[in-house]
Design a protein around this motif. Structure first.
Motif, short mmCIF file in Angstrom:
data_model
loop_
_atom_site.label_atom_id
_atom_site.label_comp_id
_atom_site.label_asym_id
_atom_site.label_seq_id
_atom_site.Cartn_x
_atom_site.Cartn_y
_atom_site.Cartn_z
N ALA A 87 34.76 32.36 52.73
CA ALA A 87 35.86 33.01 52.02
C ALA A 87 35.71 34.52 52.06
O ALA A 87 36.67 35.26 52.31
N LEU A 88 34.47 34.99 51.85
CA LEU A 88 34.23 36.43 51.87
C LEU A 88 34.46 37.00 53.27
O LEU A 88 35.14 38.03 53.43
N ALA A 89 33.91 36.33 54.30
CA ALA A 89 34.04 36.85 55.66
C ALA A 89 35.50 36.84 56.07
O ALA A 89 35.98 37.79 56.72
N ASN A 90 36.22 35.79 55.68
CA ASN A 90 37.63 35.71 56.03
C ASN A 90 38.42 36.82 55.35
O ASN A 90 39.29 37.45 55.96
N ALA A 91 38.10 37.07 54.06
CA ALA A 91 38.81 38.13 53.33
C ALA A 91 38.53 39.48 53.98
O ALA A 91 39.44 40.32 54.13
N ALA A 92 37.27 39.71 54.40
CA ALA A 92 36.93 40.98 55.03
C ALA A 92 37.69 41.13 56.34
O ALA A 92 38.20 42.21 56.67
N ARG A 93 37.81 40.03 57.09
CA ARG A 93 38.53 40.10 58.36
C ARG A 93 40.01 40.33 58.13
O ARG A 93 40.65 41.13 58.83
N GLN A 94 40.56 39.65 57.12
CA GLN A 94 41.99 39.83 56.82
C GLN A 94 42.30 41.25 56.42
O GLN A 94 43.37 41.77 56.70
N SER A 95 41.34 41.89 55.73
CA SER A 95 41.59 43.25 55.28
C SER A 95 41.36 44.26 56.39
O SER A 95 41.52 45.46 56.17
N GLY A 96 40.97 43.82 57.58
CA GLY A 96 40.87 44.70 58.72
C GLY A 96 39.50 45.33 58.91
O GLY A 96 39.38 46.28 59.68
N LEU A 97 38.49 44.81 58.24
CA LEU A 97 37.14 45.34 58.45
C LEU A 97 36.65 44.91 59.82
O LEU A 97 36.62 43.73 60.15
N LYS A 98 36.29 45.91 60.65
CA LYS A 98 35.89 45.58 62.01
C LYS A 98 34.43 45.17 62.07
O LYS A 98 33.60 45.73 61.37
N PHE A 136 28.61 44.54 57.58
CA PHE A 136 28.84 43.46 56.61
C PHE A 136 28.62 42.08 57.20
O PHE A 136 27.95 41.24 56.61
#
Lengths: 106, 111, 167
Positions: free
Chosen positions: B84-95, B32
């Motif tokens: 915003a998208l990258a931050n949300a992905a990181r917050q949700s734990g996507l490595k 991603f």
């Protein structure tokens, strides 16, 4: 005739973005593809405005640029709230805890 | 076909080409976060070239101002949406996929 | 001062978007909408040095040119990597970099400039650090030199946010 190549290229781009939106695998990939789709739609409307010599369409492109941004932010907020991120390569063991902690704080 | 038309055609075609290549990268890249970079090329250079090509056709008129406004909005909003998208992905734990062990933080988990 | 300038910018924007210059009724209605917008903005108290940063305007042309150059160069680099036939053209990594800017405006500009240049995306701001995802070793290294951080226009008069916003 000037615009034909650009129109065709933008349509191909839209198709490729749609394929990525269908493939996923995570929900963020889909939103990113939709974001790209929206940006390219703005460009498509602008090119069509010049292609058909109806320059009023530029206003619609302007409004679409703003609406696209707001819709992407809204989608991202929705996904962050509802925890429906899932997919084959998504490791969601960390996600639940983070969201639980965040909801507790607010 | 004047020289301005030729220049405008060149800008439009190059912009379309950049868009197609960027979308191809969106399909080709493995995870991603790296796909976001490919999407970034179509958000910036492609939009700039196509709107510049249209602006050359419009000349100095209200349409050119509207094109400039569209470009300004796109340039301001696209990094915000991407972040915003990258931050949300990181917050949700996507490595993030990392190529080797030189990066100092290769986990998506919150510290 | 800021209010007056804001009204003038809005009025110019309205005139250029609508294209009506000589119909008194329509121009009057446009003037009314501009005044309503300014009134609402004053009432919501959002018209300050962050939402309408006129203090940046002398430095803006140089910064835009620099950003344009960076965007073009990094775009070409990313496009080359997409089309590369090698098995592994990219080497993605997550890096933590120092964030030298003190004001919110400077930080936002820096983070947005990083995200706007393809090849690097801001993931998170953490205190005085910024976490960045880079597409390749080269893009991460060029960001680590701090050249882009130095190019961000930051006005020293607003360096201390505790002073409050002079309007």
């Amino acid at each position: 005739m000037i615009y034909a190549a650009a129109l065709f290229a933008i349509l191909v781009t839209l198709g490729l973005a749609l394929i990525r939106a269908l493939l996923g695998p995570t929900v963020f990939d889909r939103i990113a593809a939709i974001n790209l789709f929206g940006t390219k739609t703005v460009l498509l409307i602008a090119v069509i405005a010049f292609y058909t010599k109806r320059l009023d369409l530029l206003d619609i492109a302007l409004v679409y640029a703003l609406i696209n941004f707001i819709s992407v932010i809204a989608l991202q907020r929705l996904v962050a709230q509802k925890e429906f991120h899932s997919g084959p390569d998504h490791n969601d063991q960390g996600g639940q805890k983070v969201f639980a902690a965040k909801e507790g704080q607010s | 076909m004047t020289i301005l038309d030729l220049l405008s055609w060149l800008c439009l075609t190059l912009g379309g080409l950049v868009g197609v290549i960027g979308a191809f990268g969106l399909l080709r890249f493995p995870d991603f976060y790296s796909r976001q970079h490919a999407a970034g090329t179509t958000d910036t250079l492609c939009a700039m070239l196509i709107l510049l090509g249209l602006g050359l056709q419009a000349g100095l008129s209200l349409a050119a101002f509207k094109l400039a406004a569209i470009l300004l909005f796109l340039i301001i909003t696209s990094p915000v949406a991407t972040h915003a998208l990258a931050n949300a992905a990181r917050q949700s734990g996507l490595k993030a996929l990392t190529s080797d062990d030189t990066s100092d933080d290769n986990s998506g988990s919150k510290p | 001062m800021r209010t007056l300038l804001y009204s003038l910018v809005l009025l110019a924007f309205w005139l250029l978007l609508s294209g009506h210059f000589n119909n008194p009724l329509l121009v009057g209605l446009g003037l009314g909408s501009v005044l309503l917008t300014v009134f609402l903005a004053k009432r919501m108290n959002i018209l300050d040095h962050e939402s309408f940063p006129i203090q940046l305007s002398p430095k803006l042309p140089r910064f835009s040119l620099y950003l344009l150059k960076e965007i073009s160069l990094s775009n070409l680099d990313v496009l080359r990597r997409i089309l590369s036939l090698r098995k592994n053209p990219i080497s993605p990594r997550v890096q933590t970099l120092p964030l030298p800017h003190k004001t919110d405006l400077g930080r936002v500009l820096y983070a947005n400039a990083i995200t706007l240049t393809p090849g690097t995306v801001t993931l998170e701001l953490q205190g005085d650090n910024i976490i960045v995802h880079a597409l390749s070793k080269e893009s991460a290294a060029s960001l680590a030199t701090g050249q882009m951080a130095a190019a961000i226009p930051e006005v020293p008069a607003y360096a201390n946010p505790a002073k409050g916003s002079p309007a």
